[in-house]
Design a protein around this motif. Structure first.
Motif, PDB file in Angstrom:
ATOM      1  N   ALA A   8      -1.265 -11.815   8.814  1.00 64.30           N
ATOM      2  CA  ALA A   8      -0.492 -11.651   7.576  1.00 64.30           C
ATOM      3  C   ALA A   8       0.104 -10.246   7.481  1.00 64.30           C
ATOM      4  CB  ALA A   8      -1.381 -11.937   6.363  1.00 64.30           C
ATOM      5  N   ARG A   9      -0.674  -9.242   7.804  1.00 67.23           N
ATOM      6  CA  ARG A   9      -0.206  -7.861   7.700  1.00 67.23           C
ATOM      7  C   ARG A   9       0.749  -7.473   8.830  1.00 67.23           C
ATOM      8  NH1 ARG A   9      -3.485  -4.140   4.536  1.00 67.23           N
ATOM      9  NH2 ARG A   9      -5.213  -5.255   3.605  1.00 67.23           N
ATOM     10  N   ARG A  10       0.324  -7.693  10.063  1.00 67.65           N
ATOM     11  CA  ARG A  10       1.041  -7.139  11.205  1.00 67.65           C
ATOM     12  C   ARG A  10       2.186  -8.003  11.706  1.00 67.65           C
ATOM     13  NH1 ARG A  10      -4.366  -4.968  14.091  1.00 67.65           N
ATOM     14  NH2 ARG A  10      -4.665  -3.178  12.719  1.00 67.65           N
ATOM     15  N   ILE A  11       2.125  -9.297  11.487  1.00 64.29           N
ATOM     16  CA  ILE A  11       3.208 -10.157  11.956  1.00 64.29           C
ATOM     17  C   ILE A  11       4.124 -10.545  10.808  1.00 64.29           C
ATOM     18  CG2 ILE A  11       3.782 -12.414  12.946  1.00 64.29           C
ATOM     19  CD1 ILE A  11       1.283 -12.081  14.729  1.00 64.29           C
ATOM     20  N   LEU A  12       3.536 -11.038   9.722  1.00 67.71           N
ATOM     21  CA  LEU A  12       4.360 -11.496   8.603  1.00 67.71           C
ATOM     22  C   LEU A  12       4.803 -10.349   7.700  1.00 67.71           C
ATOM     23  CD1 LEU A  12       2.393 -14.749   7.759  1.00 67.71           C
ATOM     24  CD2 LEU A  12       4.510 -14.526   9.072  1.00 67.71           C
ATOM     25  N   GLY A  13       4.147  -9.203   7.789  1.00 66.52           N
ATOM     26  CA  GLY A  13       4.535  -8.050   6.983  1.00 66.52           C
ATOM     27  C   GLY A  13       4.098  -8.133   5.537  1.00 66.52           C
ATOM     28  N   TRP A  14       3.126  -8.995   5.250  1.00 68.00           N
ATOM     29  CA  TRP A  14       2.641  -9.136   3.889  1.00 68.00           C
ATOM     30  C   TRP A  14       1.697  -7.984   3.554  1.00 68.00           C
ATOM     31  CZ3 TRP A  14       0.874 -14.960   3.956  1.00 68.00           C
ATOM     32  CH2 TRP A  14       1.995 -15.764   4.133  1.00 68.00           C
ATOM     33  N   LYS A  15       1.645  -7.668   2.285  1.00 65.31           N
ATOM     34  CA  LYS A  15       0.734  -6.634   1.789  1.00 65.31           C
ATOM     35  C   LYS A  15      -0.263  -7.278   0.838  1.00 65.31           C
ATOM     36  CE  LYS A  15       3.146  -3.533   3.851  1.00 65.31           C
ATOM     37  NZ  LYS A  15       2.820  -3.297   5.210  1.00 65.31           N
ATOM     38  N   LEU A  16      -1.499  -6.817   0.910  1.00 67.60           N
ATOM     39  CA  LEU A  16      -2.516  -7.319  -0.004  1.00 67.60           C
ATOM     40  C   LEU A  16      -2.241  -6.690  -1.367  1.00 67.60           C
ATOM     41  CD1 LEU A  16      -4.867  -9.262   0.185  1.00 67.60           C
ATOM     42  CD2 LEU A  16      -6.365  -7.320   0.546  1.00 67.60           C
ATOM     43  N   ASN A  17      -1.848  -7.530  -2.331  1.00 71.59           N
ATOM     44  CA  ASN A  17      -1.498  -7.056  -3.660  1.00 71.59           C
ATOM     45  C   ASN A  17      -2.739  -6.834  -4.510  1.00 71.59           C
ATOM     46  OD1 ASN A  17      -0.773  -8.196  -6.662  1.00 71.59           O
ATOM     47  ND2 ASN A  17       0.765  -6.761  -5.875  1.00 71.59           N
ATOM     48  N   ARG A  18      -3.649  -7.755  -4.403  1.00 68.28           N
ATOM     49  CA  ARG A  18      -4.966  -7.675  -5.034  1.00 68.28           C
ATOM     50  C   ARG A  18      -5.938  -8.228  -4.028  1.00 68.28           C
ATOM     51  NH1 ARG A  18      -4.317 -10.915 -10.578  1.00 68.28           N
ATOM     52  NH2 ARG A  18      -5.285 -12.388  -9.173  1.00 68.28           N
ATOM     53  N   TRP A  19      -7.186  -8.219  -4.344  1.00 68.12           N
ATOM     54  CA  TRP A  19      -8.194  -8.733  -3.415  1.00 68.12           C
ATOM     55  C   TRP A  19      -7.991 -10.207  -3.106  1.00 68.12           C
ATOM     56  CZ3 TRP A  19     -11.350 -12.738  -4.816  1.00 68.12           C
ATOM     57  CH2 TRP A  19     -11.397 -13.044  -6.174  1.00 68.12           C
ATOM     58  N   ARG A  21      -4.749 -11.980  -3.324  1.00 71.85           N
ATOM     59  CA  ARG A  21      -3.396 -12.475  -3.081  1.00 71.85           C
ATOM     60  C   ARG A  21      -2.560 -11.500  -2.260  1.00 71.85           C
ATOM     61  NH1 ARG A  21      -0.810 -11.990  -9.145  1.00 71.85           N
ATOM     62  NH2 ARG A  21      -0.520  -9.750  -9.072  1.00 71.85           N
ATOM     63  N   TRP A  22      -1.701 -12.103  -1.441  1.00 71.95           N
ATOM     64  CA  TRP A  22      -0.740 -11.366  -0.632  1.00 71.95           C
ATOM     65  C   TRP A  22       0.576 -11.307  -1.372  1.00 71.95           C
ATOM     66  CZ3 TRP A  22      -2.569  -9.153   3.571  1.00 71.95           C
ATOM     67  CH2 TRP A  22      -3.677  -9.704   4.204  1.00 71.95           C
ATOM     68  N   PHE A  23       1.403 -10.314  -1.014  1.00 71.22           N
ATOM     69  CA  PHE A  23       2.773 -10.300  -1.516  1.00 71.22           C
ATOM     70  C   PHE A  23       3.706 -10.342  -0.316  1.00 71.22           C
ATOM     71  CE2 PHE A  23       6.723  -8.347  -3.073  1.00 71.22           C
ATOM     72  CZ  PHE A  23       7.007  -9.247  -4.079  1.00 71.22           C
ATOM     73  N   ASP A  24       4.556 -11.339  -0.303  1.00 76.38           N
ATOM     74  CA  ASP A  24       5.553 -11.525   0.740  1.00 76.38           C
ATOM     75  C   ASP A  24       6.845 -10.873   0.258  1.00 76.38           C
ATOM     76  OD1 ASP A  24       7.504 -12.423   2.497  1.00 76.38           O
ATOM     77  OD2 ASP A  24       7.003 -14.546   2.281  1.00 76.38           O
ATOM     78  N   PHE A  25       7.150  -9.674   0.780  1.00 76.86           N
ATOM     79  CA  PHE A  25       8.331  -8.934   0.344  1.00 76.86           C
ATOM     80  C   PHE A  25       9.631  -9.645   0.701  1.00 76.86           C
ATOM     81  CE2 PHE A  25       5.164  -5.606   0.215  1.00 76.86           C
ATOM     82  CZ  PHE A  25       5.530  -4.899  -0.913  1.00 76.86           C
ATOM     83  N   GLU A  26       9.653 -10.300   1.844  1.00 73.90           N
ATOM     84  CA  GLU A  26      10.855 -10.973   2.306  1.00 73.90           C
ATOM     85  C   GLU A  26      11.278 -12.089   1.354  1.00 73.90           C
ATOM     86  OE1 GLU A  26      11.776 -13.635   6.159  1.00 73.90           O
ATOM     87  OE2 GLU A  26      10.950 -11.644   6.580  1.00 73.90           O
ATOM     88  N   ASN A  27      10.312 -12.868   0.882  1.00 74.47           N
ATOM     89  CA  ASN A  27      10.596 -13.981  -0.021  1.00 74.47           C
ATOM     90  C   ASN A  27      10.290 -13.663  -1.472  1.00 74.47           C
ATOM     91  OD1 ASN A  27      11.467 -15.928   1.977  1.00 74.47           O
ATOM     92  ND2 ASN A  27       9.355 -15.838   2.707  1.00 74.47           N
ATOM     93  N   ARG A  28       9.820 -12.439  -1.717  1.00 74.51           N
ATOM     94  CA  ARG A  28       9.535 -11.962  -3.074  1.00 74.51           C
ATOM     95  C   ARG A  28       8.601 -12.900  -3.836  1.00 74.51           C
ATOM     96  NH1 ARG A  28      10.448  -7.068  -3.021  1.00 74.51           N
ATOM     97  NH2 ARG A  28      10.647  -6.955  -5.244  1.00 74.51           N
ATOM     98  N   LYS A  29       7.449 -13.234  -3.191  1.00 74.57           N
ATOM     99  CA  LYS A  29       6.504 -14.106  -3.876  1.00 74.57           C
ATOM    100  C   LYS A  29       5.071 -13.749  -3.515  1.00 74.57           C
ATOM    101  CE  LYS A  29       6.423 -17.923  -0.582  1.00 74.57           C
ATOM    102  NZ  LYS A  29       6.570 -19.354  -0.413  1.00 74.57           N
TER     103      LYS A  29
END
Length: 101
Positions: A8-19, A21-29
């Motif tokens: 999730a972090r290194r390939i999809l580029g998602w950031k852990l928003n809270r413990w 849930r992830w935040f997908d910056f590309e799709n803004r969700k």
């Protein structure tokens, strides 16, 4: 860092928003952590394939339990597990920042 988190972090580029849930910056969700299970859900695993293909990797599969991304292979009990295994091998050995495999 477990397989799903590394992918999730290194390939999809998602950031852990809270413990939880992830935040997908590309799709803004937001994506609940429990809802992203690429080793169990083929649709989730195919998101990884799509992203790695955008980075220039070529995806090939050998049957239902072995895959390759260029020279990196993975295996599992099913296709989703094999994709997750290979993607983790890429994410785990990458020295590039998150989201830039």
């Amino acid at each position: 860092m477990n397989k799903t988190e590394a992918i999730a972090r290194r390939i999809l580029g998602w950031k852990l928003n809270r413990w939880d849930r992830w935040f997908d910056f590309e799709n803004r969700k937001f994506i609940p952590v429990s809802d992203f299970q690429p080793d169990k859900n083929l649709d989730h695993a195919m998101l990884i394939v799509k992203k790695l293909e955008q980075f220039g990797y070529t995806f090939t599969k050998s049957g239902d339990s072995e895959v390759r991304f260029n020279h990196v292979g993975g295996a599992g009990a099913n296709l989703a597990e094999a994709i997750t295994d290979a993607a983790y091998s890429i994410a785990d050995t990458s020295s590039l920042p998150d989201g830039w495999v």
